[in-house]
Design an enzyme around this catalytic site. Structure first.
Site, PDB file in Angstrom:
ATOM      1  N   ARG A 101      44.514  39.247  42.978  1.00 30.50           N
ATOM      2  CA  ARG A 101      43.844  37.935  42.918  1.00 30.50           C
ATOM      3  C   ARG A 101      44.540  37.142  41.826  1.00 30.50           C
ATOM      4  NH1 ARG A 101      37.643  35.973  43.093  1.00 30.50           N
ATOM      5  NH2 ARG A 101      38.108  36.416  45.267  1.00 30.50           N
ATOM      6  N   HIS A 128      42.921  32.739  51.188  1.00 27.38           N
ATOM      7  CA  HIS A 128      41.946  33.810  50.962  1.00 27.38           C
ATOM      8  C   HIS A 128      41.705  34.505  52.313  1.00 27.38           C
ATOM      9  CE1 HIS A 128      38.999  36.085  48.981  1.00 27.38           C
ATOM     10  NE2 HIS A 128      38.038  35.201  48.791  1.00 27.38           N
ATOM     11  N   GLN A 131      38.589  36.789  53.140  1.00 27.48           N
ATOM     12  CA  GLN A 131      37.384  35.990  53.339  1.00 27.48           C
ATOM     13  C   GLN A 131      37.327  35.456  54.774  1.00 27.48           C
ATOM     14  OE1 GLN A 131      34.805  35.174  50.946  1.00 27.48           O
ATOM     15  NE2 GLN A 131      33.866  34.640  52.897  1.00 27.48           N
ATOM     16  N   ASP A 209      32.458  25.090  50.732  1.00 26.12           N
ATOM     17  CA  ASP A 209      32.850  25.875  49.551  1.00 26.12           C
ATOM     18  C   ASP A 209      32.701  24.956  48.332  1.00 26.12           C
ATOM     19  OD1 ASP A 209      33.945  27.755  47.808  1.00 26.12           O
ATOM     20  OD2 ASP A 209      36.020  27.503  48.494  1.00 26.12           O
ATOM     21  N   CYS A 249      31.493  30.775  51.501  1.00 30.76           N
ATOM     22  CA  CYS A 249      32.125  32.026  51.050  1.00 30.76           C
ATOM     23  C   CYS A 249      31.473  32.594  49.801  1.00 30.76           C
ATOM     24  CB  CYS A 249      33.613  31.779  50.799  1.00 30.76           C
ATOM     25  SG  CYS A 249      33.909  30.466  49.609  1.00 30.76           S
ATOM     26  N   ARG A 277      32.396  41.220  54.190  1.00 21.90           N
ATOM     27  CA  ARG A 277      33.636  41.359  53.424  1.00 21.90           C
ATOM     28  C   ARG A 277      33.972  42.846  53.274  1.00 21.90           C
ATOM     29  NH1 ARG A 277      35.434  37.637  49.687  1.00 21.90           N
ATOM     30  NH2 ARG A 277      37.127  39.132  49.491  1.00 21.90           N
TER      31      ARG A 277
HETATM   32  N1   CP Z   1      33.990  34.936  48.156  1.00 24.07           N
HETATM   33  C1   CP Z   1      34.614  35.572  47.153  1.00 24.07           C
HETATM   34  O1   CP Z   1      35.798  35.893  47.203  1.00 24.07           O
HETATM   35  O2   CP Z   1      33.803  35.821  46.091  1.00 24.07           O
HETATM   36  P1   CP Z   1      34.287  36.347  44.654  1.00 24.07           P
HETATM   37  O3   CP Z   1      35.090  35.250  44.026  1.00 24.07           O
HETATM   38  O4   CP Z   1      33.013  36.642  43.915  1.00 24.07           O
HETATM   39  O5   CP Z   1      35.126  37.571  44.847  1.00 24.07           O
HETATM   40  N1  NVA Z   2      37.699  28.126  46.521  1.00 25.39           N
HETATM   41  C1  NVA Z   2      37.056  29.100  45.677  1.00 25.39           C
HETATM   42  C2  NVA Z   2      36.785  30.331  46.462  1.00 25.39           C
HETATM   43  C3  NVA Z   2      36.106  31.442  45.696  1.00 25.39           C
HETATM   44  C4  NVA Z   2      35.891  32.658  46.522  1.00 25.39           C
HETATM   45  C5  NVA Z   2      37.928  29.392  44.474  1.00 25.39           C
HETATM   46  O1  NVA Z   2      39.139  29.556  44.645  1.00 25.39           O
HETATM   47  O2  NVA Z   2      37.403  29.440  43.365  1.00 25.39           O
END
Ligand code: CP
Ligand code: NVA
Length: 290
Positions: A101, A128, A131, A209, A249, A277
């Site tokens: 990540r 992502h 997701q 989102d 999400c 997930r």
């Molecule tokens: N939706 C998602 O990826 O959540 P987190 O950022 O909590 O992992």
């Molecule tokens: N768009 C958001 C998604 C989190 C799962 C971010 O990148 O923070």
């Protein structure tokens, strides 16, 4: 050759269907797969916070008989303490799969280039995919089919929006996107709108989102003003099809991009998405490691 999961664009429809079929089996019979990844270890290299991604991968790995190691921003200090290349080469000597990540999408590509084990994109500023795969699986679970459905995405044209564009195109769904001008997604959008009301007409699913993603904290106040007409609320949902699914999400900012009432409404499948997930990622792990 090792397989990675970097983008849904790299998956064939058949591969997506195979992941979903395996997910069905994993959901039905947990005991059957209790030793599927026995002796395998997953490294979670995270430069951003996480609830769902971290916990669903860790618990998923445990349920498959494997083990995981979480390496937060302070441990690896990717690219500062050590280059991505050296992290990739070192971790490949210890673990069987890496979830990354990060901020720049190029970091994922670089990790995948130098790792000799599979690399999974656990979110970048661009995409992502885990997701979006769990989201499409959830839609299929609820509506029993995918082809021809219309998903209306309302809000920021961000990483989640980009992956949904790839995913919807892959499975034959239409995707309408409504963003303020200047906040359109990078991915190819056929049905782009600047008024949410236009995007949700005849939608089977409304998805939103956060208005400011991780890494955009300084823009929160500015974005709150720019996105104020893009809230998913009762008035907007009433313009879509009756029984239209509501998706997010998570994490959500209740009262900003979506109201409490809509998150808790009967057609909200938001927490099913979160649960799926884990099931979909277990299928991804088994697929990449077999
Ligand atoms: N939706 C998602 O990826 O959540 P987190 O950022 O909590 O992992
Ligand atoms: N768009 C958001 C998604 C989190 C799962 C971010 O990148 O923070």
């Amino acid at each position: 050759m090792k397989k990675d999961l970097i983008s849904i664009a790299n998956l064939k429809l058949r591969e997506v269907e195979e992941i979903f079929n395996l997910t069905d089996k994993l959901k039905k019979d947990k005991t059957k797969f209790a030793k599927a990844l026995c002796g395998k270890t997953l490294a979670l290299v995270f430069q951003k916070p996480s609830n769902r991604t971290r916990v669903s991968f860790e618990v998923g790995m445990y349920q498959l008989g494997g083990y995981s190691i979480y390496l937060g921003p302070d441990e690896i200090n990717l690219g500062v303490r050590e280059s991505i290349k050296d992290v990739a080469k070192t971790l490949s000597r210890y673990v069987n799969v890496i979830v990354l990540r990060t901020f720049a999408h190029n970091n994922i590509l670089e990790m995948a280039k130098y790792a000799t084990v599979p690399v999974i994109n656990g979110l970048s500023d661009f995409s992502h995919p885990c997701q979006a795969l769990a989201d499409i699986y959830t839609i299929k679970e609820k509506l029993k089919h995918l082809k021809g459905l219309t998903l209306a995405y309302v809000g920021d044209g961000n990483n989640v929006c980009n992956s949904l564009l790839y995913a919807c195109a892959k499975v034959g769904m239409n995707m309408n996107v409504a963003t303020p001008k200047g906040y359109e997604p990078e991915g190819k959008v056929i049905n782009l709108f600047h008024k949410p009301e236009d995007a949700v007409k005849n939608a089977d699913i409304i998805y939103t989102d956060v208005w400011a993603s991780m890494g955009q904290e300084k823009e929160v106040a500015k974005r709150k003003k720019i996105f104020q007409n893009f809230q998913v609320n009762k008035k907007l949902v009433n313009l879509a099809k009756k029984n239209c699914l509501i998706m997010h999400c998570l994490p959500a900012h209740r009262g900003e991009e979506i109201t409490d009432e809509i998150i808790e409404s009967k057609n909200s499948v938001i927490f099913d998405q979160a649960e799926n997930r884990m099931h979909v990622q277990k299928a991804i792990l088994i697929t990449l490691l077999r």
